[in-house]
Design an enzyme around this catalytic site. Structure first.
Site, PDB file in Angstrom:
ATOM      1  N   ASP A 273      39.998  40.232  44.727  1.00  0.00           N
ATOM      2  CA  ASP A 273      40.265  41.502  44.041  1.00  0.00           C
ATOM      3  C   ASP A 273      39.036  41.694  43.140  1.00  0.00           C
ATOM      4  O   ASP A 273      37.970  41.123  43.424  1.00  0.00           O
ATOM      5  CB  ASP A 273      41.580  41.431  43.244  1.00  0.00           C
ATOM      6  CG  ASP A 273      42.085  42.811  42.804  1.00  0.00           C
ATOM      7  OD1 ASP A 273      42.727  43.508  43.602  1.00  0.00           O
ATOM      8  OD2 ASP A 273      41.818  43.218  41.646  1.00  0.00           O
TER       9      ASP A 273
ATOM     10  N   LYS B  73      50.236  38.097  42.873  1.00  0.00           N
ATOM     11  CA  LYS B  73      48.905  38.435  42.359  1.00  0.00           C
ATOM     12  C   LYS B  73      48.519  37.402  41.324  1.00  0.00           C
ATOM     13  O   LYS B  73      49.389  36.780  40.715  1.00  0.00           O
ATOM     14  CB  LYS B  73      48.934  39.825  41.690  1.00  0.00           C
ATOM     15  CG  LYS B  73      47.588  40.480  41.590  1.00  0.00           C
ATOM     16  CD  LYS B  73      47.224  41.202  42.874  1.00  0.00           C
ATOM     17  CE  LYS B  73      45.806  41.689  42.880  1.00  0.00           C
ATOM     18  NZ  LYS B  73      45.568  42.609  44.004  1.00  0.00           N
TER      19      LYS B  73
HETATM   20  P1  NDP Z   1      34.824  44.652  42.907  1.00  0.00           P
HETATM   21  O1  NDP Z   1      34.791  43.619  41.853  1.00  0.00           O
HETATM   22  O2  NDP Z   1      34.097  44.410  44.180  1.00  0.00           O
HETATM   23  O3  NDP Z   1      34.319  46.045  42.334  1.00  0.00           O
HETATM   24  C1  NDP Z   1      34.939  46.638  41.237  1.00  0.00           C
HETATM   25  C2  NDP Z   1      34.206  47.914  40.877  1.00  0.00           C
HETATM   26  O4  NDP Z   1      34.978  48.619  39.925  1.00  0.00           O
HETATM   27  C3  NDP Z   1      32.855  47.664  40.230  1.00  0.00           C
HETATM   28  O5  NDP Z   1      31.998  48.726  40.531  1.00  0.00           O
HETATM   29  C4  NDP Z   1      33.197  47.637  38.751  1.00  0.00           C
HETATM   30  O6  NDP Z   1      32.102  47.950  37.900  1.00  0.00           O
HETATM   31  C5  NDP Z   1      34.267  48.711  38.677  1.00  0.00           C
HETATM   32  N1  NDP Z   1      35.178  48.400  37.574  1.00  0.00           N
HETATM   33  C6  NDP Z   1      35.962  47.305  37.437  1.00  0.00           C
HETATM   34  N2  NDP Z   1      36.644  47.331  36.298  1.00  0.00           N
HETATM   35  C7  NDP Z   1      36.279  48.465  35.685  1.00  0.00           C
HETATM   36  C8  NDP Z   1      36.641  49.055  34.456  1.00  0.00           C
HETATM   37  N3  NDP Z   1      37.519  48.469  33.627  1.00  0.00           N
HETATM   38  N4  NDP Z   1      36.069  50.248  34.162  1.00  0.00           N
HETATM   39  C9  NDP Z   1      35.179  50.833  35.010  1.00  0.00           C
HETATM   40  N5  NDP Z   1      34.790  50.314  36.181  1.00  0.00           N
HETATM   41  C10 NDP Z   1      35.336  49.155  36.503  1.00  0.00           C
HETATM   42  O7  NDP Z   1      36.389  44.903  43.194  1.00  0.00           O
HETATM   43  P2  NDP Z   1      37.071  45.584  44.464  1.00  0.00           P
HETATM   44  O8  NDP Z   1      36.191  46.626  45.030  1.00  0.00           O
HETATM   45  O9  NDP Z   1      37.588  44.499  45.329  1.00  0.00           O
HETATM   46  O10 NDP Z   1      38.356  46.264  43.792  1.00  0.00           O
HETATM   47  C11 NDP Z   1      38.352  47.620  43.332  1.00  0.00           C
HETATM   48  C12 NDP Z   1      39.781  48.127  43.227  1.00  0.00           C
HETATM   49  O11 NDP Z   1      40.405  48.070  44.508  1.00  0.00           O
HETATM   50  C13 NDP Z   1      40.714  47.345  42.296  1.00  0.00           C
HETATM   51  O12 NDP Z   1      41.627  48.238  41.704  1.00  0.00           O
HETATM   52  C14 NDP Z   1      41.462  46.417  43.244  1.00  0.00           C
HETATM   53  O13 NDP Z   1      42.701  46.015  42.712  1.00  0.00           O
HETATM   54  C15 NDP Z   1      41.634  47.346  44.436  1.00  0.00           C
HETATM   55  N6  NDP Z   1      41.899  46.718  45.723  1.00  0.00           N
HETATM   56  C16 NDP Z   1      41.045  45.786  46.233  1.00  0.00           C
HETATM   57  C17 NDP Z   1      41.292  45.238  47.468  1.00  0.00           C
HETATM   58  C18 NDP Z   1      40.349  44.286  48.113  1.00  0.00           C
HETATM   59  O14 NDP Z   1      40.582  43.921  49.268  1.00  0.00           O
HETATM   60  N7  NDP Z   1      39.271  43.864  47.484  1.00  0.00           N
HETATM   61  C19 NDP Z   1      42.492  45.595  48.240  1.00  0.00           C
HETATM   62  C20 NDP Z   1      43.284  46.649  47.641  1.00  0.00           C
HETATM   63  C21 NDP Z   1      42.983  47.162  46.422  1.00  0.00           C
HETATM   64  P3  NDP Z   1      31.382  46.767  37.069  1.00  0.00           P
HETATM   65  O15 NDP Z   1      30.755  45.900  38.088  1.00  0.00           O
HETATM   66  O16 NDP Z   1      30.405  47.479  36.190  1.00  0.00           O
HETATM   67  O17 NDP Z   1      32.473  46.086  36.300  1.00  0.00           O
HETATM   68  O1  2IT Z   2      45.312  44.675  45.997  1.00  0.00           O
HETATM   69  C1  2IT Z   2      45.212  44.155  47.122  1.00  0.00           C
HETATM   70  O2  2IT Z   2      45.922  44.510  48.074  1.00  0.00           O
HETATM   71  C2  2IT Z   2      44.199  43.105  47.310  1.00  0.00           C
HETATM   72  N1  2IT Z   2      43.441  42.812  46.378  1.00  0.00           N
HETATM   73  C3  2IT Z   2      44.100  42.381  48.619  1.00  0.00           C
HETATM   74  C4  2IT Z   2      45.143  41.308  48.718  1.00  0.00           C
HETATM   75  C5  2IT Z   2      45.044  40.413  49.926  1.00  0.00           C
HETATM   76  O3  2IT Z   2      45.824  39.452  49.937  1.00  0.00           O
HETATM   77  O4  2IT Z   2      44.247  40.643  50.833  1.00  0.00           O
END
Ligand code: NDP
Ligand code: 2IT
Length: 444
Positions: free
Chosen positions: A166, A126
């Site tokens: 992420d 990561k």
């Molecule tokens: P994005 O940046 O697309 O969206 C993040 C969302 O979460 C936004 O709505 C943001 O609001 C909110 N957010 C972020 N930080 C905070 C905080 N500290 N407090 C409150 N709200 C918060 O990210 P993703 O959708 O890609 O990721 C979301 C989650 O999913 C994370 O935990 C990530 O690790 C996990 N994840 C993502 C994967 C992926 O493929 N993208 C795969 C597996 C897990 P704002 O814009 O106002 O900050």
């Molecule tokens: O937390 C996760 O699994 C991710 N942000 C996606 C990682 C990836 O390599 O697709």
């Protein structure tokens, strides 16, 4: 065995002071491992746990860039190459002001077990930066990404370390990162990053995969009790990549999604979230969810968490520790049936305990959100064979992987005397595959 585990945990806490989220992630996995170590003393003899808690390599670097006013800015970049027993380091990059080594290590640790659960040949890693993309112009984001990659490229490679997105890193950022990697190395090396655009090596379904997978996992879980999403009241936290596609899949399965959120507050939309409008506001215009509420005529509640509106299915898809004991109690009072974690470690340990005691189906992120990285591995597979699969075929593969993870979690939980515990099942099944590979590869 209990004392041995406690000793190792103690060492981890002492060797990694101040890294609260990392401690939490390690403690949570250790809580499942006692029966595994009792049954497999070879893991103890080979110090597999001690080795698993020490990343193979941790890279911290300076990221200098120039903002639109001509001022020099400095951020800190990270890549924790956690474990490569099963394949090249694989895992996302997070750009958020809260990022520090403890966050990157917790995410890397989780990623090792998650990637193992997918059954694909990927190790765990990561990275990210404390850069805050909010309010930054396109040019600033591009220059930041170029500077970040100017250092990171030397550590990457399709067989070495393969980042993706992420929080704060989506298609736009992956594009700038890929462009700079290509320029520096003079290689069109598609397999070095995933989450790429469709015209330059990306895979269909990767954008949707994490949110879709989280819902497919929840649907399978509900199925064990003869239930489904159909007609259920659903709330989702977050409004980013994972949240948007969790909303879409829940709606496709007949769920009624009434809430979502971001860091400013939450939206309650009893008519059901209008996803195209949400995407217009969040993706195209990069504005907060209050703007969605305004345009939609829905309610916006600033500074509070969406869980208070109650739901039958709750999908935390924003960030770590965003669903605590009080939130869990509110969900239980509202009759919640299932919680499936789209985010990494969004539910606090006390909240998990409360939900579990109340008999709520609970899917931990390392199982439920594995669809994202699994589809990244499918993207790597397509890149390696210079092929591009159809949406339907790729989604079928994703569904097969999610169902496989679900069923393996349940079977493993049964085998180790904790029937119905997806937490125990995910931790144990994730752990044993990596541990066996580490034993086979010797002390490296
Ligand atoms: P994005 O940046 O697309 O969206 C993040 C969302 O979460 C936004 O709505 C943001 O609001 C909110 N957010 C972020 N930080 C905070 C905080 N500290 N407090 C409150 N709200 C918060 O990210 P993703 O959708 O890609 O990721 C979301 C989650 O999913 C994370 O935990 C990530 O690790 C996990 N994840 C993502 C994967 C992926 O493929 N993208 C795969 C597996 C897990 P704002 O814009 O106002 O900050
Ligand atoms: O937390 C996760 O699994 C991710 N942000 C996606 C990682 C990836 O390599 O697709």
């Amino acid at each position: 065995m209990k004392e041995q585990l406690a000793d190792i945990l103690d060492q981890v806490l002492r060797r990694n002071p101040g890294e609260r989220e990392f401690h939490q992630a390690v403690r949570e996995v250790f809580e499942s491992l006692e029966p595994v170590l009792r049954k497999n003393p070879q893991y103890v003899d080979a110090a597999v746990l001690e080795r698993l808690c020490e990343p193979e390599r941790q890279i911290i670097f300076r990221v200098p860039w120039v903002d639109d006013e001509g001022r020099v800015r400095i951020n800190r970049g990270f890549r924790v190459e956690y474990n490569s027993a099963l394949g090249p380091f694989k895992g996302g990059l997070r750009f958020h002001p809260s990022v520090y080594l403890g966050i990157v290590k917790f995410l890397g640790f989780e990623q090792v077990f998650k990637n193992s659960l997918t059954g694909m040949p990927i190790g765990g890693g990561k990275g990210g930066s404390d850069f805050d993309p909010r309010g930054r112009s396109q040019g600033e984001v591009m220059r930041f990404c170029q500077s970040f990659m100017t250092e990171l490229y030397r550590h990457l490679g399709e067989h070495t370390d393969v980042p993706a997105g992420d929080i704060g890193v989506g298609g736009r950022e992956i594009g700038y990162l890929f462009g700079q990697y290509k320029r520096i190395t003079n290689r069109w090396e598609a397999g070095v990053l995933t989450g790429k655009g469709l015209s330059w090596g990306g895979s269909l379904v990767r954008t949707e995969a994490t949110g879709y997978g989280t819902v497919l996992f929840a649907e399978r879980m509900l199925g064990t009790r003869g239930q489904s999403f159909d007609g259920r009241r659903v709330v989702v936290s977050g409004a980013g990549n994972v949240a948007q596609y969790a909303i879409q899949k829940a709606q496709q399965l007949g769920g009624h999604v009434v809430g979502c959120s971001d860091s400013t507050g939450y939206v309650l939309d009893e008519r059901g979230i209008d996803l195209p409008l949400l995407q217009q506001v969040r993706e195209a215009e990069r504005l907060p969810v209050s703007v969605y509420a305004e345009r939609r005529g829905a309610t916006f509640v600033p500074g509070r968490r969406v869980w208070e509106v109650g739901a039958e299915v709750a999908l935390p898809c924003a960030t770590q520790n965003e669903l605590d004991e009080d939130d869990a109690a509110a969900l239980v009072r509202s009759g919640v049936l299932a919680v499936s974690e789209g985010a990494n470690m969004p539910t606090t340990p006390a909240a998990v305990a409360l939900l579990t005691e109340a008999g709520v189906l609970f899917a931990p992120g390392k199982a439920a959100n594995a669809g994202g990285v699994a589809t990244s591995a499918l993207e790597m597979q397509q890149n390696a064979s210079r092929d591009a699969w159809t949406f339907d075929y790729t989604e079928q593969r994703l569904a097969g992987i999610m169902h496989g993870i679900h069923d393996r979690c349940l079977a493993t939980a049964d085998e180790y005397g904790q029937p119905g515990s997806y937490v125990a099942g995910a931790n144990i099944a994730g752990f044993t595959k990596v541990a066996d590979a580490m034993l086979a590869l010797g002390v490296v």
